[in-house]
Scaffold this active site. Sequence first.
Site: not given
Lengths: 329, 329, 203, 203
Positions: A215, A56
């Site tokens: 995700h 991320h």
Amino acid sequence: MKKLINSVDTVLSDSLAGFCAAHADILTPGGDFKFVRRRELKPGKVALISGGGSGHEPLHAGLVGRGMLDAACPGQIFTSPTPDQMLAAAEAVDTGAGVLLIVKNYEGDVMNFDMASEMSSGSVASVITNDDVAVEDSLYTTGRRGVAGTLVVEKIVGAAAEEGGDLASLKALGERVNGATRSMGVALTSCTVPAAGKPMFEIGDDEMEMGVGIHGEPGRRRVKLASADKIAEEMIAAIVNDFGERPKGDVLLFVNGFGATPAMELYLMYDSAARELQKHGIRIARSLVGSYVTSLDMAGCSLTVTFLDEEMLRLWDAPVHTAALRWGC
Amino acid sequence: MKKLINSVDTVLSDSLAGFCAAHADILTPGGDFKFVRRRELKPGKVALISGGGSGHEPLHAGLVGRGMLDAACPGQIFTSPTPDQMLAAAEAVDTGAGVLLIVKNYEGDVMNFDMASEMSSGSVASVITNDDVAVEDSLYTTGRRGVAGTLVVEKIVGAAAEEGGDLASLKALGERVNGATRSMGVALTSCTVPAAGKPMFEIGDDEMEMGVGIHGEPGRRRVKLASADKIAEEMIAAIVNDFGERPKGDVLLFVNGFGATPAMELYLMYDSAARELQKHGIRIARSLVGSYVTSLDMAGCSLTVTFLDEEMLRLWDAPVHTAALRWGC
Amino acid sequence: MTEAGNTRTRRLIEAVAATIIEHTGELTELDSAIGDGDHGQNMKRGMTAILDDLDAIAAKPLPEALKAAGTQLVMKVGGASGPLYGTLFMALGKEIAPDPTRDDLTHAFAAAIEAVKVRGKSDAGQKTMLDVLVPVCEALRNGGSAREIDEAAEKARDATRDMQAQKGRASFLRERSIGHIDPGARSSQLMIAAVIDVLGEGA
Amino acid sequence: MTEAGNTRTRRLIEAVAATIIEHTGELTELDSAIGDGDHGQNMKRGMTAILDDLDAIAAKPLPEALKAAGTQLVMKVGGASGPLYGTLFMALGKEIAPDPTRDDLTHAFAAAIEAVKVRGKSDAGQKTMLDVLVPVCEALRNGGSAREIDEAAEKARDATRDMQAQKGRASFLRERSIGHIDPGARSSQLMIAAVIDVLGEGA
Ligand SMILES: Nc1ncnc2c1ncn2[C@@H]1O[C@H](COP(=O)(O)OP(=O)(O)O)[C@@H](O)[C@H]1O
Ligand SMILES: Nc1ncnc2c1ncn2[C@@H]1O[C@H](COP(=O)(O)OP(=O)(O)O)[C@@H](O)[C@H]1O
Ligand SMILES: [Mg+2]
Ligand SMILES: [Mg+2]
Ligand SMILES: [Mg+2]
Ligand SMILES: [Mg+2]
């Protein structure tokens, strides 16, 4: 799989080594990359720690520094970090005023941070972020995910911590910011976890996933690719409707790229989203556009809206010096 | 083609509208997006103007602001802007001390800026950047391309302009920085120009293009995908060898993403490149990692090395406040 | 502890680790469909950590060995499965007798499952590892043979296919989670099959 | 100027613009292979700007019309082709007689090509538009028929395929530029064919 890497097993450590070297002026790694911490701690300040799966970037390590986090614990790719990472980080950056954990609402993150809190001897509180309106907050889900809004919480609480706020008030502020924040995401492509070696999902050339998290999971609905205006219309409507009674203040509009989205498209989405907000009679006070809360090499973006009250606005503007966000110093 | 856009014809204007709105505190568009200019001019300062085809965002408009450019002229995608854009920009931001044009060495850019200079009544000088070592500077080419090193020239010359440097000395400084700067790029994927609707070139899943520029053109050689370390080894060697006698000073290492490259990979490349520089006995004084000089949605990166003498180092560190680069204020 | 116990613990650990590591790819595939594609790597990382520590762990009495294995999982796996399987093993270790009878085992397993439910704020019926663990415990309690328990685990694993997830990442997908076996159900079933295999040998 | 002249200028412009716009895709393809994929859009944008201004342009005497068209190209096209074709048309306008003979045309065309060479720091043999413009001028000077000039342009265009580029973006590719027709050579040949077509009608 096309990635600039050396081997699947060393992606994370190689990347963290580069990150820590490139930003050695403000941060330093701890315990074999168990965590990344601010180089200069401020004694007596509540320590802010966040963490989560890797993939991320720049979240969270890129938000370590003056005015934001004191430490970040990078987990394996898309995998929450472990309690020992959090304990080690807490030990390294707690200067006595306690530790506030900022945790995205995923069961993995929450459970690992919970275990760390239970094992810790110091005084620890936590804020759970859950800004993703694509997930219903009901008995039949694990509740909303924490996505890009987490950056907003970290920035504002980070500034308040820098000013000397105590643990309880920072926790309350974090919850207030989270409560004033909503996000929604759209993916044009999947992403490829290095260890898996192929995209998480197949998607047609004329399709997109509405309501994705960060995700690489499929979203709520797969639909035909739509125009930026149409996408923004749906996302802003979902966000605005979700607020119910609107908090006070003008908003921060944060357009976040997922990792493979060029700036040109992000600014174009900003334009579409800003026009949608205007239709809803909402005024933009602050803007942030860039790839801050990403999903490896996914193409797409999320929109985040935070209603900023006066204090939040002031804290948003306060100086910050991290790898990814910097102003005022 | 998967892009967050409304229509092929409005990509540029929609995106510029969003960009100017998101950064309205520091900049403002001129003449129907003929140019983007700094909101507050500094009277008596030499005006710095750059420009080039669009699709390289945040270059150049994202580098307009205090300590860098006074105006940027965005051309159509991958197409140099036209002389009337440059003339309009110069008229808007020249406060009497003259105009310095910073031009990437592409025939289109050079010819259009030349025509603008010829038509202009004010005092105009220009610096041509040509940092790309992948292109031989010989009689049989149009000379090296200007690529990511252009940002370094704009930053350092921008800081000197802010300090009050005159036109001649800024031009000389720009040429000195350019002379101390070399870059090389690698592409893992092609990019898609919206109007064309499909990738500029086909490339296999196990191939990469070494020595690409920033316009989606094929590179010098197509080779098998290699590890980050191997790629960095080849690129740093090409850069270092090209310098011949090394300039004085430690270097700035700038790892630049082409638009679809996640931060995780860029930092990993930074790690590889830093280790290569070390092998060559070169010390890193400053670092910059991010997608600043892009090629639409191309995956890949470039490495730029600038030898910073004392003055250049000081000017690199000087305050800057633009959409894409900000520090010290 | 007895030499035999030490050997049995070692064989149990090796068998469980081997089956998980062997199925890394499959677990990742399952998790890619309705999760985030890391379950295979997560479990493999945990099992590798346990194997790295095998001599020390296998030398301990069974309760301590289970606690040590659980701690490795908590500290090395991360994600949802780390705390959950870690809790399962640690609680098993806390509740089990050093040389357990079937009743002891049933009791300890039930208690460990309760600990997982508390940690996960979850229950059977939500398309998670619990949908294998709970029926297996039931079969154990009801005196099922090794073979029957094995089959109960497989049936329970397959039954997660038609369920809609209410916990874990798969719950974000709502009705789109239907039609895929839960990765944690599969890893639980794999471990149970391995354990039965080893215990069956000795029986 | 004469009514006939006005009509002819209009028909010339319309024909040139039509063929370029019709071939936008092909020009972009050619430019994608060895350039940056914008030549089609660039030329289309320029031609559209000229068409938008058609009434005003066609009302002017030929020299002024050409200068006006060139100015549109300079101000609307950008890239390399904008200044180069802009220069070509502006220089043509500067050099040409209001009602030119073939000799006048040859002289003006040659002078305009020189202006392009100066602007582009280039010459024939470098795989650019000049590799069509120069042979066409030669054919014109040598008294070639409309058909012969047409064919010379086509042959010259095709000949760029085997050349290695020394100017323009294609030069970055060095030997990889061989094997593709130069986009500017193609656009030049298209324009020349359109002009011959219109002038042929009247002849
Ligand atoms: N709250 C929960 N209770 C029980 N089991 C859960 C819970 N959340 C997740 N699981 C199990 O964990 C598995 C996923 O593990 P893993 O992929 O390793 O972690 P993550 O979901 O964090 O990526 C799921 O398949 C499910 O069986
Ligand atoms: N220096 C030059 N001299 C003559 N023609 C040139 C030169 N540079 C480029 N060209 C011509 O311009 C064409 C490319 O035009 P275009 O694609 O519109 O611009 P750009 O190359 O800036 O993208 C080439 O195919 C070539 O024919
Ligand atoms: Mg995970
Ligand atoms: Mg171009
Ligand atoms: Mg998972
Ligand atoms: Mg071109």
